[in-house]
Design a protein around this motif. Structure first.
Motif, PDB file in Angstrom:
ATOM      1  N   THR A 285       4.523  -0.435   3.641  1.00 17.31           N
ATOM      2  CA  THR A 285       4.020  -1.355   2.615  1.00 17.31           C
ATOM      3  C   THR A 285       2.579  -0.992   2.264  1.00 17.31           C
ATOM      4  OG1 THR A 285       5.380  -3.066   3.624  1.00 17.31           O
ATOM      5  CG2 THR A 285       3.738  -3.812   2.062  1.00 17.31           C
ATOM      6  N   LYS A 286       1.796  -0.736   3.298  1.00 19.91           N
ATOM      7  CA  LYS A 286       0.382  -0.403   3.062  1.00 19.91           C
ATOM      8  C   LYS A 286       0.263   0.864   2.201  1.00 19.91           C
ATOM      9  CE  LYS A 286      -3.966   0.463   5.396  1.00 19.91           C
ATOM     10  NZ  LYS A 286      -4.706   0.378   6.641  1.00 19.91           N
ATOM     11  N   LYS A 287       1.039   1.874   2.595  1.00 22.69           N
ATOM     12  CA  LYS A 287       0.943   3.146   1.873  1.00 22.69           C
ATOM     13  C   LYS A 287       1.308   2.969   0.387  1.00 22.69           C
ATOM     14  CE  LYS A 287       2.818   7.831   2.101  1.00 22.69           C
ATOM     15  NZ  LYS A 287       3.605   8.783   2.860  1.00 22.69           N
ATOM     16  N   MET A 288       2.399   2.218   0.134  1.00 22.69           N
ATOM     17  CA  MET A 288       2.853   2.059  -1.253  1.00 22.69           C
ATOM     18  C   MET A 288       1.873   1.193  -2.052  1.00 22.69           C
ATOM     19  SD  MET A 288       5.416   3.957  -1.103  1.00 22.69           S
ATOM     20  CE  MET A 288       5.609   4.807   0.448  1.00 22.69           C
ATOM     21  N   LEU A 289       1.372   0.132  -1.396  1.00 24.13           N
ATOM     22  CA  LEU A 289       0.466  -0.793  -2.085  1.00 24.13           C
ATOM     23  C   LEU A 289      -0.853  -0.094  -2.425  1.00 24.13           C
ATOM     24  CD1 LEU A 289       0.606  -3.916  -2.762  1.00 24.13           C
ATOM     25  CD2 LEU A 289      -0.983  -4.200  -0.889  1.00 24.13           C
ATOM     26  N   VAL A 290      -1.370   0.632  -1.464  1.00 27.86           N
ATOM     27  CA  VAL A 290      -2.639   1.325  -1.691  1.00 27.86           C
ATOM     28  C   VAL A 290      -2.457   2.411  -2.769  1.00 27.86           C
ATOM     29  CG1 VAL A 290      -4.350   2.853  -0.608  1.00 27.86           C
ATOM     30  CG2 VAL A 290      -3.608   0.772   0.580  1.00 27.86           C
ATOM     31  N   SER A 291      -1.294   3.076  -2.751  1.00 29.13           N
ATOM     32  CA  SER A 291      -1.053   4.114  -3.767  1.00 29.13           C
ATOM     33  C   SER A 291      -1.052   3.502  -5.162  1.00 29.13           C
ATOM     34  CB  SER A 291       0.296   4.809  -3.541  1.00 29.13           C
ATOM     35  OG  SER A 291       0.348   5.352  -2.265  1.00 29.13           O
ATOM     36  N   LEU A 292      -0.388   2.349  -5.300  1.00 29.86           N
ATOM     37  CA  LEU A 292      -0.366   1.709  -6.622  1.00 29.86           C
ATOM     38  C   LEU A 292      -1.785   1.277  -7.004  1.00 29.86           C
ATOM     39  CD1 LEU A 292       1.000   0.531  -9.126  1.00 29.86           C
ATOM     40  CD2 LEU A 292       1.577  -1.501  -7.807  1.00 29.86           C
ATOM     41  N   ALA A 293      -2.493   0.698  -6.035  1.00 28.94           N
ATOM     42  CA  ALA A 293      -3.852   0.231  -6.334  1.00 28.94           C
ATOM     43  C   ALA A 293      -4.741   1.392  -6.771  1.00 28.94           C
ATOM     44  CB  ALA A 293      -4.441  -0.464  -5.106  1.00 28.94           C
ATOM     45  N   LYS A 294      -4.559   2.551  -6.136  1.00 24.81           N
ATOM     46  CA  LYS A 294      -5.372   3.729  -6.501  1.00 24.81           C
ATOM     47  C   LYS A 294      -5.122   4.135  -7.943  1.00 24.81           C
ATOM     48  CE  LYS A 294      -6.249   6.163  -2.269  1.00 24.81           C
ATOM     49  NZ  LYS A 294      -5.507   6.824  -1.217  1.00 24.81           N
ATOM     50  N   LEU A 295      -3.860   3.993  -8.374  1.00 22.82           N
ATOM     51  CA  LEU A 295      -3.536   4.378  -9.750  1.00 22.82           C
ATOM     52  C   LEU A 295      -4.098   3.365 -10.748  1.00 22.82           C
ATOM     53  CD1 LEU A 295       0.150   5.491  -9.091  1.00 22.82           C
ATOM     54  CD2 LEU A 295      -1.762   6.982  -9.697  1.00 22.82           C
ATOM     55  N   GLN A 296      -4.460   2.177 -10.225  1.00 22.16           N
ATOM     56  CA  GLN A 296      -5.028   1.153 -11.106  1.00 22.16           C
ATOM     57  C   GLN A 296      -6.557   1.185 -11.079  1.00 22.16           C
ATOM     58  OE1 GLN A 296      -3.238  -2.340  -9.365  1.00 22.16           O
ATOM     59  NE2 GLN A 296      -1.616  -2.405 -10.893  1.00 22.16           N
ATOM     60  N   GLN A 297      -7.087   1.122  -9.865  1.00 24.37           N
ATOM     61  CA  GLN A 297      -8.543   1.000  -9.738  1.00 24.37           C
ATOM     62  C   GLN A 297      -8.939   1.390  -8.303  1.00 24.37           C
ATOM     63  OE1 GLN A 297      -9.972  -3.012  -9.601  1.00 24.37           O
ATOM     64  NE2 GLN A 297     -11.758  -2.547 -10.837  1.00 24.37           N
ATOM     65  N   THR A 298      -9.643   2.467  -8.158  1.00 23.45           N
ATOM     66  CA  THR A 298      -9.929   2.998  -6.825  1.00 23.45           C
ATOM     67  C   THR A 298     -10.615   1.992  -5.905  1.00 23.45           C
ATOM     68  OG1 THR A 298     -10.433   4.925  -8.094  1.00 23.45           O
ATOM     69  CG2 THR A 298     -10.769   5.126  -5.756  1.00 23.45           C
TER      70      THR A 298
END
Ligand code: CS2
Length: 513
Positions: A210-223
């Motif tokens: 969950t962490k990996k997927m959530l952080v990946s999406l967040a990175k694509l939105q706003q670092t």
């Protein structure tokens, strides 16, 4: 039947008033529901959540000082409207019928859910729940598909249109992770602490994934948001377990005739329940261990044991049993040939790969599994078990095959199941010629590959998204081609092929000793 009990549409709906008229044998929530506060917002309310986490919280609410841990359900999709409407009309109460293998039945009414919001109706309401200061945990049962994991490398797959939408419009989310990030951003901007994100999906290392997927999406939105999540949000790993069949009309009728009220979406489940959790919560958490859950340092061996024995065992019985013409797990496992095959698979191909675990007796665990599968009162359909096999088998079964190959061990029992899956997707009917209902998002690709088996015996394995590079392993393809040849003989019967495979396996193992 008690003559006072009304049947048909005359029976009143289950709600907070009618609950009080139920027979004394029914365990009803006697805690004051008006005093409860939502501490957990749950995304993806399905049968499993209502049989598992919501039941743990229901037990906890019976103890003083736990009123801050009630649940608000969230339905992210239009398809959740029916459940929302039913629960709303029942004051969010529902019945759980616990069916023991001995025939004993316990009826309970669960009161831990006190609200349910439907995202398509009111996105802001979902955001409000997630950003409320009382919300300490956001839990998930969104199935493996909801995580957008790229099967080839385990990374985040950003290709789904809903994910693309959430990348472009982070303030107007549609996916579970989009909502979580949008809410965390508001919490951060308002100086509120983060919540814990607690996955309750049957995925290995569900918290880390969950962490990996959530952080990946967040990175694509706003670092900067990705960094804040990494630093502030906790994602406990957990192993979850309780067999929960799909609710049937018979379950609805049972509640009506036995309790005299109508619950339009009751839950039936087995008596066994297990929840092993790593104690990694960034804010307050319920005392899960006071109501039967177990905290451990490292959940890995428990997950591996469950996924490779229980879930794989289900798939073994499900696929082989469907081809034979069975419909439920208890039917399959009560057939000696299938039970023997299952036990041999567990003992010979899975057990050697499992690490010893403190406090777990593996032999007893396997005995319990057979007892759970044999429960004649749980009609767990093979359609449910075999659904989404393309997402399940890589973790449940193919991982075992790969590990055994790496250790140069024979894999013939598991391989036959893969070959049987090919036959199942190719023919989509059982040995008696009756159609099988196959539910799999990859069904078209599976069937296309399976249907080429007659001209290319390895065609099915070319689906690398499912099988990885198994097709390049000579030990595996030799075993697989043999299984395919046996299964595709016009006169072949699955049981005969299973029995022959098992006999040959025992001979091979004996010769190797
Ligand atoms: C099943 C699981 O879907 C499946 O294949 O094996 O849903 C199983 O019933 C649960 O994991 C039990 O905890």
């Amino acid at each position: 039947m008690n003559s006072a009990i009304m049947t048909g549409d005359q029976s009143p709906r289950l709600n907070r008033h009618t609950m009080l008229t139920l027979p004394d044998t029914v365990d009803i929530p006697l805690y004051d529901r008006s005093k409860l506060k939502v501490g957990i917002v749950h995304l993806g309310v399905g049968g499993f959540h209502r049989a598992h986490q919501a039941v743990y919280i229901n037990e906890l609410l019976k103890t003083p000082g736990a009123e801050q841990w009630a649940i608000c359900g969230v339905g992210l999709f239009e398809s959740n409207r029916k459940l929302r409407d039913i629960l709303q009309a029942q004051d969010y109460l529902y019945s759980v019928t616990v069916r023991h293998p001995t025939g004993k039945v316990e009826n309970k009414i669960v009161g831990s859910m006190i609200d349910f919001v439907l995202a398509p109706d009111n996105k802001q309401q979902v955001i409000n729940k997630l950003t409320h200061p009382d919300t300490k945990i956001v839990s998930l049962t969104i199935t493996e598909g909801g995580y957008n994991i790229n099967p080839a490398n385990g990374d985040f797959d950003d290709s789904h249109p809903d994910v693309r939408h959430d990348i472009q419009y982070p303030n107007d989310p549609v996916t579970a992770f989009g909502y979580i990030i949008a809410a965390l951003k508001i919490r951060k901007d308002n100086g509120l602490p983060a919540f814990t994100v607690q996955s309750c999906d049957n995925i290995q290392h569900n918290g880390s994934v969950t962490k990996k997927m959530l952080v990946s999406l967040a990175k694509l939105q706003q670092t900067s948001m990705a960094e804040w999540i990494e630093e502030n949000v906790c994602f406990p790993n957990a192993m979850v377990d309780r067999i929960t069949p799909v609710t049937s009309q018979a379950d609805i009728d049972y509640i009506q005739t036995t309790l005299g009220v109508r619950d339009l979406w009751p839950i039936t489940c087995e008596s066994f329940s297990q929840w092993v959790i790593e104690d990694d919560f960034c804010c307050d958490r319920p005392n899960w261990d006071a109501v039967g859950a177990q905290f451990v340092e490292d959940v890995t061996p428990y997950e591996t044991m469950k996924i490779r024995l229980l879930n794989a065992g289900h798939s073994v019985l499900g696929l082989l049993g469907s081809i034979h013409g069975y419909y439920t797990i208890d039917e399959v496992v009560s057939d000696k040939d299938f039970a023997t095959y299952l036990r041999a698979f567990m003992d010979m191909e899975v057990t050697p790969l499992l690490e010893p675990m403190n406090g777990i007796d593996l032999e007893a665990y396997k005995d319990t599994l057979i007892e759970r599968f044999s429960n004649p009162n749980i009609k767990d359909s093979l359609v449910r078990i075999c659904s989404e096999s393309s997402a399940k088998l890589p973790k449940f079964l193919i991982a075992t095959i790969q590990d055994n190959i790496a250790a140069q061990r024979d894999v013939s029992l598991a391989t036959l199941v893969i070959a049987a899956w090919c036959l199942y997707c190719d023919k989509s009917c059982n040995e008696l010629g009756v159609d099988i209902d196959i539910q799999d998002v990859m069904y078209t690709e599976l069937a296309d590959h399976a249907k080429k088996t007659a001209e290319d015996s390895l065609s099915f394995l070319k689906l690398t998204a499912v099988f990885g590079n198994l097709i390049n392993d000579a030990a595996f393809t030799t075993s697989y081609s043999k299984a395919i040849a046996a299964l595709y003989l016009p006169s072949a019967k699955i049981k005969d092929v299973m029995n022959t495979t098992l006999r040959q396996k025992i001979t091979t193992v004996a010769e190797g000793m």
